[in-house]
Design an enzyme around this catalytic site. Structure first.
Site, PDB file in Angstrom:
ATOM      1  CD1 TRP A  61     -21.863 -36.946   1.763  1.00 49.33           C
ATOM      2  CD2 TRP A  61     -21.707 -36.390  -0.396  1.00 49.33           C
ATOM      3  NE1 TRP A  61     -21.911 -35.573   1.686  1.00 49.33           N
ATOM      4  CE2 TRP A  61     -21.814 -35.198   0.362  1.00 49.33           C
ATOM      5  CE3 TRP A  61     -21.596 -36.276  -1.792  1.00 49.33           C
ATOM      6  CZ2 TRP A  61     -21.825 -33.931  -0.214  1.00 49.33           C
ATOM      7  CZ3 TRP A  61     -21.606 -35.017  -2.360  1.00 49.33           C
ATOM      8  CH2 TRP A  61     -21.716 -33.863  -1.584  1.00 49.33           C
ATOM      9  CG  ASN A  63     -20.692 -32.973   3.590  1.00 46.28           C
ATOM     10  OD1 ASN A  63     -21.208 -34.053   3.810  1.00 46.28           O
ATOM     11  ND2 ASN A  63     -21.183 -31.864   4.112  1.00 46.28           N
ATOM     12  CG  ASP A  64     -19.130 -29.715   5.953  1.00 42.65           C
ATOM     13  OD1 ASP A  64     -19.136 -29.807   4.727  1.00 42.65           O
ATOM     14  OD2 ASP A  64     -19.984 -29.066   6.596  1.00 42.65           O
ATOM     15  CD  GLN A  80     -21.678 -33.286   8.558  1.00 37.60           C
ATOM     16  OE1 GLN A  80     -22.777 -32.978   8.157  1.00 37.60           O
ATOM     17  NE2 GLN A  80     -21.478 -33.747   9.786  1.00 37.60           N
ATOM     18  CD1 TRP A 123     -26.424 -32.717   8.738  1.00 42.92           C
ATOM     19  CD2 TRP A 123     -27.081 -30.603   8.439  1.00 42.92           C
ATOM     20  NE1 TRP A 123     -27.314 -32.710   7.700  1.00 42.92           N
ATOM     21  CE2 TRP A 123     -27.743 -31.431   7.487  1.00 42.92           C
ATOM     22  CE3 TRP A 123     -27.364 -29.238   8.431  1.00 42.92           C
ATOM     23  CZ2 TRP A 123     -28.633 -30.924   6.544  1.00 42.92           C
ATOM     24  CZ3 TRP A 123     -28.253 -28.731   7.493  1.00 42.92           C
ATOM     25  CH2 TRP A 123     -28.883 -29.563   6.562  1.00 42.92           C
ATOM     26  CB  THR A 124     -20.684 -29.308  10.141  1.00 47.54           C
ATOM     27  OG1 THR A 124     -20.631 -30.037   8.926  1.00 47.54           O
ATOM     28  CG2 THR A 124     -19.319 -28.754  10.440  1.00 47.54           C
TER      29      THR A 124
HETATM   30  O1  LIG Z   1     -28.717 -34.186   4.633  1.00 42.63           O
HETATM   31  C1  LIG Z   1     -28.106 -33.436   3.608  1.00 42.63           C
HETATM   32  C2  LIG Z   1     -29.180 -32.773   2.742  1.00 42.63           C
HETATM   33  O2  LIG Z   1     -29.443 -31.493   3.246  1.00 42.63           O
HETATM   34  C3  LIG Z   1     -29.117 -30.525   2.260  1.00 42.63           C
HETATM   35  C4  LIG Z   1     -30.224 -29.482   2.165  1.00 42.63           C
HETATM   36  O3  LIG Z   1     -30.550 -28.904   3.359  1.00 42.63           O
HETATM   37  O4  LIG Z   1     -27.811 -30.022   2.515  1.00 42.63           O
HETATM   38  C5  LIG Z   1     -27.524 -29.616   3.819  1.00 42.63           C
HETATM   39  C6  LIG Z   1     -26.549 -28.460   3.818  1.00 42.63           C
HETATM   40  O5  LIG Z   1     -25.297 -29.007   3.356  1.00 42.63           O
HETATM   41  C7  LIG Z   1     -24.259 -28.056   3.216  1.00 42.63           C
HETATM   42  O6  LIG Z   1     -23.984 -27.493   4.492  1.00 42.63           O
HETATM   43  C8  LIG Z   1     -22.833 -27.893   5.250  1.00 42.63           C
HETATM   44  C9  LIG Z   1     -21.544 -27.296   4.660  1.00 42.63           C
HETATM   45  O7  LIG Z   1     -20.968 -28.089   3.684  1.00 42.63           O
HETATM   46  O8  LIG Z   1     -22.756 -29.314   5.304  1.00 42.63           O
HETATM   47  C10 LIG Z   1     -23.291 -29.780   6.547  1.00 42.63           C
HETATM   48  C11 LIG Z   1     -24.321 -30.831   6.276  1.00 42.63           C
HETATM   49  O9  LIG Z   1     -23.682 -32.002   5.821  1.00 42.63           O
HETATM   50  C12 LIG Z   1     -23.859 -28.568   7.253  1.00 42.63           C
HETATM   51  O10 LIG Z   1     -23.746 -28.675   8.661  1.00 42.63           O
HETATM   52  C13 LIG Z   1     -22.970 -27.483   6.719  1.00 42.63           C
HETATM   53  O11 LIG Z   1     -23.526 -26.180   6.884  1.00 42.63           O
HETATM   54  C14 LIG Z   1     -24.716 -26.969   2.242  1.00 42.63           C
HETATM   55  O12 LIG Z   1     -23.660 -26.021   2.094  1.00 42.63           O
HETATM   56  C15 LIG Z   1     -25.984 -26.293   2.730  1.00 42.63           C
HETATM   57  O13 LIG Z   1     -26.398 -25.320   1.787  1.00 42.63           O
HETATM   58  C16 LIG Z   1     -27.066 -27.333   2.903  1.00 42.63           C
HETATM   59  O14 LIG Z   1     -28.216 -26.748   3.470  1.00 42.63           O
HETATM   60  C17 LIG Z   1     -29.141 -31.246   0.941  1.00 42.63           C
HETATM   61  O15 LIG Z   1     -28.325 -30.611  -0.029  1.00 42.63           O
HETATM   62  C18 LIG Z   1     -28.685 -32.597   1.306  1.00 42.63           C
HETATM   63  O16 LIG Z   1     -29.253 -33.525   0.463  1.00 42.63           O
END
Ligand SMILES: OC[C@H]1O[C@@](CO)(OC[C@H]2O[C@H](O[C@]3(CO)O[C@H](CO)[C@@H](O)[C@@H]3O)[C@H](O)[C@@H](O)[C@@H]2O)[C@@H](O)[C@@H]1O
Length: 581
Positions: A61, A63-64, A80, A123-124
């Protein structure tokens, strides 16, 4: 009785019909039909869905994009990354390097979950290059209780050209979610830093402030110790935390980039981007140095009307100033639009959109984006058509290139703009709905015209990227759609009709340009010179089946459209994070 059943093959196709699929139908004794798909749908695991020149990981996986930077002759992309699977979990900072932003080498993760404050995810965040050529990462750590904090990381050995190893600073976490109005589980994604007129560093952090989305402002003398400013850089009047804020300066009509920490020339504007409502939105305004706050030129209460970086699958974007070429580049994450279980079967999930140069239009009202020039090094087999004319109902096949991996640039010229249909501003509240209603086959005054890509032999699968021209009170509004509703016979996919509008002075300029990059499961389109960008993810059965897929230019509007120039190329496969040996 066998004779009581009439078996037949019903192969329906109509460009305008929404029922055109290949079915085997049988009629029972009562005369009603039972239909099933005639084709065995090939496994989603097919390697043919993997992109050939987009950034992605060999497996698992992503992401960002996190800290893109150019440092000592090398581009770095952090992201990420879940090293153990295809779901968003156990997130660390993946790290890849490149000399051209096209071919990438994957290194060991730069930041891993090994301390209490980030045990639940690294995280990001962002990278800032401090004076003395010192890169510094600031990222969000998530602890076992989902509390979020900001942490500093430094390269272990700056003389390593790839900066392979990184060390967490002492005394992390550096910024905790303490203070009035904060929610400790919605406090993340710090921006690249910039220096204010007082010589202090600043960063913005995405947050929920008193229940509303905000970009909080923090100040520091040394980039290690931070104090929260008593007001945010900017905040919303509606709920939903802002993720992944980005803040940068741009000069109207100048596609050169600006470094936010250098002297900002007179006339420059500032852009604040936030990721919210599953999309990346932005505002253009000024950075009021006295108030130390961002002041948007236009304040729109309804977030549906905010400008978007991309109207498709594109999120958590991050820009950086590329000191090598003096431009600003933006990267965005494009997630899979198949199911979580499909991703498990494929063994990978998530790509990054092609890096784009980003700048401000000369009228200062919207950003323009264009794939970085380097992507053109992958072009081969050029074909060129000039002086085509597309009358109502015409479909012109574009042959001679690899239709799975292609770059197409086409100009559509309007002989007349008299028959533009009137524009209804209420469409702006739900452009996808308008794209569904005004589909590629619904005849309009001017348009729809555009491209059909990844089309199967009989068109039962295809993606239409098209324009429609409307007359508004002041000028013209152009609708651009990327319609995925017929993109695949596979079930369980997300297949919307994405769309965005842009204002265009057709009295002055009669040509509307479209550039589309096709890369297997990714279709990225840039309309009107990059005014509307739409990234789409698609999984056609024909692609996995190794069938020939077709590409067309078409016009279904009543006004004839000229195509003064259509150029297209096959795109070679880049070396993206290929596992060595
Ligand atoms: O470990 C990942 C796990 O956490 C969850 C729920 O809290 O997702 C985390 C957030 O993921 C996304 O947020 C961002 C933007 O894409 O991604 C980063 C984390 O990888 C974070 O720093 C960023 O804000 C998402 O948009 C948020 O809504 C989530 O809280 C869960 O979905 C995962 O399993």
């Amino acid at each position: 009785m066998a004779q009581a059943w009439a078996f037949f093959l019903l192969a329906l196709f109509s460009f305008s019909s929404c029922v055109s699929k290949l079915f085997i139908c049988s009629r029972n004794g009562e005369g009603s039909f039972l239909c099933t798909r005639s084709q065995e749908v090939p496994s989603i695991a097919s390697k043919r869905y993997r992109t050939a020149y987009h950034f992605q990981s060999p497996k698992n996986w992503i992401n960002d994009p996190c800290g893109p930077m150019y440092y000592n002759g090398i581009y770095h992309e952090f992201y990420q990354y879940n090293p153990g699977g295809t779901i968003a979990d156990n997130i660390v900072w993946g790290h890849s390097v490149s000399t051209d932003l096209i071919n990438w080498i994957q290194l060991e993760p730069a930041i891993v979950r090994d301390t209490p404050y980030d045990i639940n995810g690294c995280w990001t965040g962002s990278i800032t290059i401090l004076p003395g050529d010192q890169p510094v990462i600031i990222y969000t750590g998530r602890d076992s209780k989902d509390h979020q904090s900001q942490n500093i990381v430094l390269p272990k050995n700056r003389s390593d050209p790839y900066l392979r190893e990184w060390t967490k600073a002492d005394n992390n976490p550096r910024i905790l979610p303490v203070g009035p109005g904060l929610n400790s589980t919605e406090f993340r994604d710090p921006t690249t830093g910039w220096i204010g007129p007082d010589g202090l560093w600043r960063i913005a952090i995405g947050a929920e402030l008193n229940g509303y989305g905000a970009a909080l402002l923090y100040k520091s003398e040394d980039f290690l110790n931070w104090t929260r400013v008593d007001h945010p850089l900017y905040s919303d009047n509606a709920p939903s935390m802002w993720e992944c804020p980005d803040f940068f300066a741009v000069l109207p009509g100048n596609n050169g980039g600006l470094d936010l920490s250098a002297a900002i020339p007179k006339g420059a504007k500032h852009v604040l981007k936030m990721s919210v409502d599953y999309s990346d939105k932005y505002m253009i305004g000024v950075y009021d140095l006295k108030r130390d706050a961002f002041v948007p030129d236009v304040v729109l209460d309804d977030r549906r009307l905010w400008l978007r970086m991309d109207y498709g699958t594109f999120y958590a974007s991050k820009s950086f100033f590329d000191s090598k070429k003096g431009r600003r580049i933006i990267w965005g994450w494009s997630n899979e639009t198949d199911s979580v279980s499909d991703d498990g079967v494929k063994g990978w999930a998530g790509i990054h959109a092609i890096p784009r140069t980003i700048w401000l239009d000369s009228d200062g009202k919207q950003l323009l984006q264009w794939p970085i020039d380097e992507i053109e090094s992958l072009r081969k087999d050029e074909i060129n058509h000039q002086g085509l004319e597309l009358k109502n109902g015409d479909l012109f096949e574009i042959k001679g290139i690899d239709t799975l991996q292609a770059d197409v640039e086409v100009d559509f010229e309007l002989a007349s703009i008299d028959s533009a249909d009137p524009f209804d501003p209420s469409w702006l509240f739900d452009v996808e709905r308008h794209c569904r209603e005004a589909g590629a086959s619904a005849k309009g005054g001017i348009g729809p015209f555009g491209l059909v890509v990844l089309a199967s032999d009989n068109m039962e699968e295809h993606i239409a990227v098209h324009f429609r021209v409307y007359k508004s009170q002041k000028s013209h509004m152009i609708l651009m759609c990327s319609d995925l509703r017929r993109s695949s016979l596979r079930s369980g996919l997300y297949t919307p009709a994405y769309g965005g509008f842009f204002e265009f002075d057709l009295e002055k300029e009669r040509k509307i340009s479209l550039r589309t990059l096709i890369d297997r499961s990714a279709v990225e389109s840039f309309g009107g010179g990059g005014r509307v960008c739409i990234t789409s993810r698609v999984y056609p059965v024909a692609l996995a089946d190794d069938d020939t897929v077709h590409m067309y230019a078409f016009n279904n509007g009543s006004t004839t459209v000229r195509v003064p120039q259509l150029r297209a190329w096959s795109m070679m496969t880049a070396q993206v994070n290929v596992i060595q040996g």
